[in-house]
Design a protein around this motif. Structure first.
Motif, PDB file in Angstrom:
ATOM      1  N   VAL A  67      13.551 -23.665  59.621  1.00  0.00           N
ATOM      2  CA  VAL A  67      13.601 -24.867  60.457  1.00  0.00           C
ATOM      3  C   VAL A  67      14.197 -24.436  61.785  1.00  0.00           C
ATOM      4  O   VAL A  67      15.328 -23.936  61.827  1.00  0.00           O
ATOM      5  CB  VAL A  67      14.446 -25.986  59.797  1.00  0.00           C
ATOM      6  CG1 VAL A  67      14.566 -27.177  60.730  1.00  0.00           C
ATOM      7  CG2 VAL A  67      13.841 -26.398  58.464  1.00  0.00           C
ATOM      8  N   PRO A 116      17.228 -23.463  56.412  1.00  0.00           N
ATOM      9  CA  PRO A 116      17.929 -24.736  56.205  1.00  0.00           C
ATOM     10  C   PRO A 116      18.725 -24.698  54.900  1.00  0.00           C
ATOM     11  O   PRO A 116      18.599 -23.758  54.105  1.00  0.00           O
ATOM     12  CB  PRO A 116      16.770 -25.737  56.090  1.00  0.00           C
ATOM     13  CG  PRO A 116      15.691 -24.932  55.434  1.00  0.00           C
ATOM     14  CD  PRO A 116      15.824 -23.537  55.997  1.00  0.00           C
ATOM     15  N   ASN A 117      19.520 -25.706  54.693  1.00  0.00           N
ATOM     16  CA  ASN A 117      20.121 -25.888  53.368  1.00  0.00           C
ATOM     17  C   ASN A 117      18.973 -26.109  52.397  1.00  0.00           C
ATOM     18  O   ASN A 117      18.031 -26.854  52.705  1.00  0.00           O
ATOM     19  CB  ASN A 117      21.054 -27.098  53.352  1.00  0.00           C
ATOM     20  CG  ASN A 117      22.268 -26.899  54.209  1.00  0.00           C
ATOM     21  OD1 ASN A 117      22.896 -25.860  54.175  1.00  0.00           O
ATOM     22  ND2 ASN A 117      22.604 -27.905  55.005  1.00  0.00           N
ATOM     23  N   SER A 118      19.048 -25.497  51.228  1.00  0.00           N
ATOM     24  CA  SER A 118      17.920 -25.625  50.305  1.00  0.00           C
ATOM     25  C   SER A 118      18.333 -25.251  48.892  1.00  0.00           C
ATOM     26  O   SER A 118      19.384 -24.656  48.673  1.00  0.00           O
ATOM     27  CB  SER A 118      16.769 -24.714  50.747  1.00  0.00           C
ATOM     28  OG  SER A 118      17.151 -23.356  50.666  1.00  0.00           O
ATOM     29  N   TRP A 135      16.769 -29.526  53.412  1.00  0.00           N
ATOM     30  CA  TRP A 135      17.217 -30.659  54.210  1.00  0.00           C
ATOM     31  C   TRP A 135      17.873 -30.151  55.478  1.00  0.00           C
ATOM     32  O   TRP A 135      18.407 -29.051  55.548  1.00  0.00           O
ATOM     33  CB  TRP A 135      18.136 -31.573  53.402  1.00  0.00           C
ATOM     34  CG  TRP A 135      19.358 -30.915  52.844  1.00  0.00           C
ATOM     35  CD1 TRP A 135      20.618 -30.898  53.388  1.00  0.00           C
ATOM     36  CD2 TRP A 135      19.442 -30.177  51.617  1.00  0.00           C
ATOM     37  NE1 TRP A 135      21.473 -30.196  52.575  1.00  0.00           N
ATOM     38  CE2 TRP A 135      20.787 -29.741  51.480  1.00  0.00           C
ATOM     39  CE3 TRP A 135      18.530 -29.836  50.623  1.00  0.00           C
ATOM     40  CZ2 TRP A 135      21.219 -28.979  50.397  1.00  0.00           C
ATOM     41  CZ3 TRP A 135      18.968 -29.080  49.544  1.00  0.00           C
ATOM     42  CH2 TRP A 135      20.298 -28.674  49.437  1.00  0.00           C
ATOM     43  N   PHE A 136      17.771 -30.998  56.503  1.00  0.00           N
ATOM     44  CA  PHE A 136      18.298 -30.643  57.819  1.00  0.00           C
ATOM     45  C   PHE A 136      18.499 -31.933  58.611  1.00  0.00           C
ATOM     46  O   PHE A 136      17.994 -32.987  58.238  1.00  0.00           O
ATOM     47  CB  PHE A 136      17.337 -29.689  58.559  1.00  0.00           C
ATOM     48  CG  PHE A 136      15.946 -30.243  58.729  1.00  0.00           C
ATOM     49  CD1 PHE A 136      15.569 -30.872  59.906  1.00  0.00           C
ATOM     50  CD2 PHE A 136      15.004 -30.137  57.712  1.00  0.00           C
ATOM     51  CE1 PHE A 136      14.292 -31.392  60.068  1.00  0.00           C
ATOM     52  CE2 PHE A 136      13.717 -30.639  57.862  1.00  0.00           C
ATOM     53  CZ  PHE A 136      13.364 -31.264  59.042  1.00  0.00           C
ATOM     54  N   ASP A 137      19.245 -31.837  59.690  1.00  0.00           N
ATOM     55  CA  ASP A 137      19.480 -32.982  60.566  1.00  0.00           C
ATOM     56  C   ASP A 137      18.441 -32.979  61.679  1.00  0.00           C
ATOM     57  O   ASP A 137      18.098 -31.921  62.226  1.00  0.00           O
ATOM     58  CB  ASP A 137      20.882 -32.920  61.172  1.00  0.00           C
ATOM     59  CG  ASP A 137      21.977 -33.039  60.117  1.00  0.00           C
ATOM     60  OD1 ASP A 137      21.700 -33.566  59.028  1.00  0.00           O
ATOM     61  OD2 ASP A 137      23.110 -32.593  60.396  1.00  0.00           O
TER      62      ASP A 137
END
Length: 103
Positions: A71, A76-78, A88-90
């Protein structure tokens, strides 16, 4: 005592990042904001995700069947669930992100 035990367990899961505790209102607000997300699929395989809301979407969650995802150039966090990666990401208000899926 059982209720307190459940709350303690939920707190531990929340603190470890395995449980997101939310309210119905927050969940509904998130779903309403998702209605204004659009995607642009590029010929090189990248995907641009647009947030057409004025407000940021924190923790935008998606799933893909790929071995690696980036991303905006970074991981990203995953976590993996079977063959899928949940990530997920902002996404800032009126902003966008570029997704790169590497099979």
């Amino acid at each position: 005592p059982y209720f307190n035990q459940i709350l303690r367990i939920m707190s531990e899961y929340r603190d470890s990042g395995d449980l997101y505790i939310t309210t119905i209102r927050e969940l509904m607000d998130y779903w309403i904001m998702l209605e204004k997300i659009t995607f642009e699929y590029l010929q090189n395989g990248d995907i641009i995700v647009y947030n057409n809301n004025d407000m940021p979407i924190n923790g935008l969650s998606m799933a893909a069947r790929t071995k690696d995802i980036r991303v905006n150039g970074g991981p990203p966090n995953s976590k993996y669930m079977g063959e899928d990666i949940i990530f997920w990401f902002d996404l800032p208000g009126k902003g966008h992100a570029v997704l790169q899926l590497n099979p």
